[in-house]
Design a protein around this motif. Structure first.
Motif, PDB file in Angstrom:
ATOM      1  N   LEU A 116      26.241  43.254  40.496  1.00  0.00           N
ATOM      2  CA  LEU A 116      26.466  43.418  41.788  1.00  0.00           C
ATOM      3  C   LEU A 116      26.466  42.133  42.632  1.00  0.00           C
ATOM      4  N   ALA A 117      27.557  41.939  43.652  1.00  0.00           N
ATOM      5  CA  ALA A 117      27.770  40.990  44.414  1.00  0.00           C
ATOM      6  C   ALA A 117      26.486  40.753  45.318  1.00  0.00           C
ATOM      7  N   PRO A 118      26.445  39.475  45.634  1.00  0.00           N
ATOM      8  CA  PRO A 118      25.145  39.202  46.502  1.00  0.00           C
ATOM      9  C   PRO A 118      25.089  39.788  47.916  1.00  0.00           C
ATOM     10  N   ASP A 119      26.572  40.075  48.509  1.00  0.00           N
ATOM     11  CA  ASP A 119      26.407  40.985  49.650  1.00  0.00           C
ATOM     12  C   ASP A 119      26.533  42.554  49.472  1.00  0.00           C
ATOM     13  N   GLY A 120      26.184  42.951  48.234  1.00  0.00           N
ATOM     14  CA  GLY A 120      26.174  44.337  48.129  1.00  0.00           C
ATOM     15  C   GLY A 120      27.273  44.840  47.657  1.00  0.00           C
ATOM     16  N   GLY A 121      28.565  44.301  47.605  1.00  0.00           N
ATOM     17  CA  GLY A 121      29.846  45.064  47.211  1.00  0.00           C
ATOM     18  C   GLY A 121      29.968  44.931  45.657  1.00  0.00           C
ATOM     19  N   LEU A 122      31.214  45.369  45.385  1.00  0.00           N
ATOM     20  CA  LEU A 122      31.369  45.186  44.012  1.00  0.00           C
ATOM     21  C   LEU A 122      32.542  44.431  43.688  1.00  0.00           C
ATOM     22  N   TYR A 123      32.277  43.863  42.514  1.00  0.00           N
ATOM     23  CA  TYR A 123      33.398  42.516  42.058  1.00  0.00           C
ATOM     24  C   TYR A 123      34.708  43.456  41.722  1.00  0.00           C
ATOM     25  N   VAL A 124      35.707  42.624  42.189  1.00  0.00           N
ATOM     26  CA  VAL A 124      36.992  43.025  41.862  1.00  0.00           C
ATOM     27  C   VAL A 124      37.775  41.879  41.457  1.00  0.00           C
ATOM     28  N   PRO A 125      38.779  42.027  40.600  1.00  0.00           N
ATOM     29  CA  PRO A 125      39.703  40.944  40.225  1.00  0.00           C
ATOM     30  C   PRO A 125      40.529  40.648  41.614  1.00  0.00           C
ATOM     31  N   GLU A 126      40.846  39.160  41.673  1.00  0.00           N
ATOM     32  CA  GLU A 126      41.640  38.875  42.948  1.00  0.00           C
ATOM     33  C   GLU A 126      42.807  39.439  42.846  1.00  0.00           C
ATOM     34  N   SER A 127      43.385  39.689  41.723  1.00  0.00           N
ATOM     35  CA  SER A 127      44.846  40.391  41.517  1.00  0.00           C
ATOM     36  C   SER A 127      44.775  41.009  40.225  1.00  0.00           C
ATOM     37  N   LEU A 128      45.509  41.997  40.191  1.00  0.00           N
ATOM     38  CA  LEU A 128      45.587  42.700  38.663  1.00  0.00           C
ATOM     39  C   LEU A 128      46.806  42.240  38.024  1.00  0.00           C
ATOM     40  N   PRO A 129      46.557  41.500  36.989  1.00  0.00           N
ATOM     41  CA  PRO A 129      47.744  41.036  36.154  1.00  0.00           C
ATOM     42  C   PRO A 129      48.755  42.035  35.706  1.00  0.00           C
ATOM     43  N   ALA A 130      50.196  41.723  35.739  1.00  0.00           N
ATOM     44  CA  ALA A 130      51.291  42.572  35.122  1.00  0.00           C
ATOM     45  C   ALA A 130      51.273  42.347  33.715  1.00  0.00           C
ATOM     46  N   LEU A 131      50.888  42.917  32.811  1.00  0.00           N
ATOM     47  CA  LEU A 131      51.235  42.663  31.241  1.00  0.00           C
ATOM     48  C   LEU A 131      52.705  42.997  30.991  1.00  0.00           C
ATOM     49  N   PRO A 132      53.281  41.859  30.117  1.00  0.00           N
ATOM     50  CA  PRO A 132      54.573  42.256  29.690  1.00  0.00           C
ATOM     51  C   PRO A 132      54.571  43.530  28.844  1.00  0.00           C
ATOM     52  N   PRO A 133      55.878  44.076  28.389  1.00  0.00           N
ATOM     53  CA  PRO A 133      55.900  45.363  27.842  1.00  0.00           C
ATOM     54  C   PRO A 133      55.074  45.141  26.554  1.00  0.00           C
ATOM     55  N   GLN A 134      54.282  46.174  26.087  1.00  0.00           N
ATOM     56  CA  GLN A 134      53.246  46.046  24.922  1.00  0.00           C
ATOM     57  C   GLN A 134      53.602  46.661  23.958  1.00  0.00           C
ATOM     58  N   PRO A 135      53.728  46.254  22.537  1.00  0.00           N
ATOM     59  CA  PRO A 135      53.596  47.232  21.393  1.00  0.00           C
ATOM     60  C   PRO A 135      52.830  48.221  21.201  1.00  0.00           C
ATOM     61  N   ALA A 136      53.039  49.088  20.593  1.00  0.00           N
ATOM     62  CA  ALA A 136      51.914  50.255  20.249  1.00  0.00           C
ATOM     63  C   ALA A 136      51.151  49.897  19.347  1.00  0.00           C
ATOM     64  N   ARG A 137      49.933  49.335  19.267  1.00  0.00           N
ATOM     65  CA  ARG A 137      49.148  49.057  18.388  1.00  0.00           C
ATOM     66  C   ARG A 137      48.177  50.082  17.716  1.00  0.00           C
ATOM     67  N   GLU A 138      47.881  49.937  16.394  1.00  0.00           N
ATOM     68  CA  GLU A 138      47.214  50.822  15.649  1.00  0.00           C
ATOM     69  C   GLU A 138      45.829  50.765  16.007  1.00  0.00           C
ATOM     70  N   ASP A 139      45.297  49.538  16.388  1.00  0.00           N
ATOM     71  CA  ASP A 139      43.799  49.353  16.308  1.00  0.00           C
ATOM     72  C   ASP A 139      43.414  49.360  17.998  1.00  0.00           C
ATOM     73  N   LEU A 140      42.588  49.896  18.450  1.00  0.00           N
ATOM     74  CA  LEU A 140      42.061  50.056  19.657  1.00  0.00           C
ATOM     75  C   LEU A 140      41.571  48.738  20.016  1.00  0.00           C
ATOM     76  N   ALA A 141      40.947  48.105  18.996  1.00  0.00           N
ATOM     77  CA  ALA A 141      40.423  46.713  19.452  1.00  0.00           C
ATOM     78  C   ALA A 141      41.509  45.658  19.718  1.00  0.00           C
ATOM     79  N   ASP A 142      42.734  45.623  19.261  1.00  0.00           N
ATOM     80  CA  ASP A 142      43.798  44.949  19.590  1.00  0.00           C
ATOM     81  C   ASP A 142      44.297  45.476  20.817  1.00  0.00           C
ATOM     82  N   THR A 143      44.543  46.435  21.055  1.00  0.00           N
ATOM     83  CA  THR A 143      45.079  46.853  22.471  1.00  0.00           C
ATOM     84  C   THR A 143      43.998  46.225  23.573  1.00  0.00           C
TER      85      THR A 143
END
Length: 431
Positions: free
Chosen positions: A23-50
């Protein structure tokens, strides 16, 4: 990338510091300063790779960057299959194949691995304080059980979890303690937040969180949405829509993260139980948390969802949030009816939480919606045998890991819903 508090009173920090703090010291929840856009992703067989592809942008400047593949292989070592139901374009995302038969296993294991890797060898033990409405505590206990340098204190509402859930909270021993709190989940959540915001206490007892308020729970959960959406898109060429049963909004926020990162995700709809704080707000009422009501879908018994802060942070005012997010409340009568009919209608036996999502799916189909929808199956029905089995008329065998934990002795200590009592217990455990 830096990480900010939803309350804006904490300096920007690294992901490593945000993970460790919880938890952040001010009682808030941490969030990314921005949500990065992923380039088009291939469909991976392995969940860990995704998962590695989804998480890599957030860990680009982390001390864990080189260890990310290893962390993902360990955390996502079991499948999250997207299976067809009885009707065309009715799908189920099964997230209950982990050690405690609930969706929270993935992120809890990732967080445990990350915090272990960040821990200095000579650091004093860290106590993970976790409030649970049924499933989070077991997942966190399993992930941290016998992990060097960590203790776990589980707070759960006495009498408001299923018997098998309660057993799964109290069966671990060693470095894991369970407390049955004389109150509801919101009391447990309040106590955990008070402890994490108590700087004097944290100076004496190193603390962290593994609730969905933790960034280390939020981001890893985006991986299985990304994986299912990419697999579906590769097969059909269409975006996948999700129905997410939710209480504290952590899993729902993770779906939004995956969507905003550019994965082929269409609409996201949220299903709650009779605790309808969010549906009422999204339908136009003022946001007004209510006292928690006990329901059959007890893991969603939340009257004041913590992750509402993240939703508000990501949207520019009520109107934009209401335009983007839709939710509906499903009461116990509808849950019961849905479970009873599910074997014939959908070809499965659902847990009460999954049943809330199936009910929304049925309503969408009745309204003529023919888009592909995946209901998120959040827990195995065997965890709720006393509810499910009388409705479907037969036993529901537990998966092996759940059966093994049920064979262990279990115990939990009573605790009043009073912060002084929790603080005293935490100080005593450090002594």
């Amino acid at each position: 990338m830096n990480f900010l508090s939803t309350r804006g009173q904490t300096p920007a920090t690294s992901i490593d510091a945000a993970l460790s703090a919880g938890l952040a010291p001010d009682g808030g929840l941490y969030v990314p300063e921005s949500l990065p856009a992923l380039p088009p992703q291939p469909a991976r067989e392995d969940l860990a790779d995704t998962a590695q592809a989804v998480l890599a942008p957030y860990f680009a400047r982390s001390a864990l960057r080189e260890r990310l593949p290893e962390l993902c292989r360990s955390a996502y070592a079991f499948a999250a299959p997207l299976r067809a139901l009885s009707q065309p374009d009715d799908l189920l995302l099964e997230l209950f194949h982990g050690p405690t038969a609930a969706f929270k296993d993935y992120a809890a294991r990732f967080l445990a691995g990350a915090l272990s890797a960040l821990r200095a060898p000579d650091a004093p033990p860290t106590t993970i304080v976790v409030a649970t409405s049924g499933d989070t505590g077991a997942a966190v206990a399993a992930a941290f059980h016998r992990r060097a340098g960590f203790r776990v204190l589980i707070l759960y509402p006495d009498g408001r979890v299923s018997p098998r859930q309660a057993h799964g909270l109290g069966c671990w021993g060693d470095n894991v303690q369970a407390c049955r709190v004389d109150g509801d989940f919101d009391d447990c959540q309040r106590l955990a937040k008070q402890a994490l915001s108590d700087q004097a206490l944290r100076a004496a007892v190193p603390l962290s969180s593994a609730n969905s308020i933790s960034l280390g729970r939020l981001l890893p959960q985006a991986a299985y949405y990304a994986h299912a959406a990419a697999q579906h898109h590769a097969r059909s060429g269409t975006a996948l829509n999700f129905i997410v049963p939710t209480g504290n909004l952590g899993n729902a926020c993770a779906a939004l993260v995956a969507q905003r990162m550019g994965l082929p995700i269409g609409e996201i709809r949220l299903a709650t139980n009779a605790n309808d704080t969010l549906p009422r707000y999204l339908d136009g009422a003022d946001y007004a948390p209510q006292p928690t009501r006990a329901t059959l879908a007890n893991a969603m018994d939340v009257g004041a969802p913590s992750n509402y802060e993240r939703l508000r942070y990501w949207f520019d005012g009520d109107a934009s949030l209401r335009a983007a997010v839709h939710a509906r409340s499903v009461d116990d009568d509808a849950i019961t009816d849905t479970i009873r009919r599910a074997p014939q209608r959908h070809g499965i036996v659902p847990c009460p939480h999954t049943a809330t999502g199936l009910r929304l799916l049925e309503d969408l189909r009745a309204q003529g919606d023919r888009r592909p929808w995946a209901v998120v199956a959040t827990a195995h029905p065997a965890k709720f045998d006393s509810i499910v089995e009388p409705l479907v008329g037969h036993a529901v065998p537990p998966p092996r890991a759940l059966a093994e934990s049920l064979a262990l002795p279990a115990s939990a200590s009573p605790l009043s819903a009073d912060y002084a009592a929790l603080r005293e217990r935490l100080l005593a455990s450090a002594g």
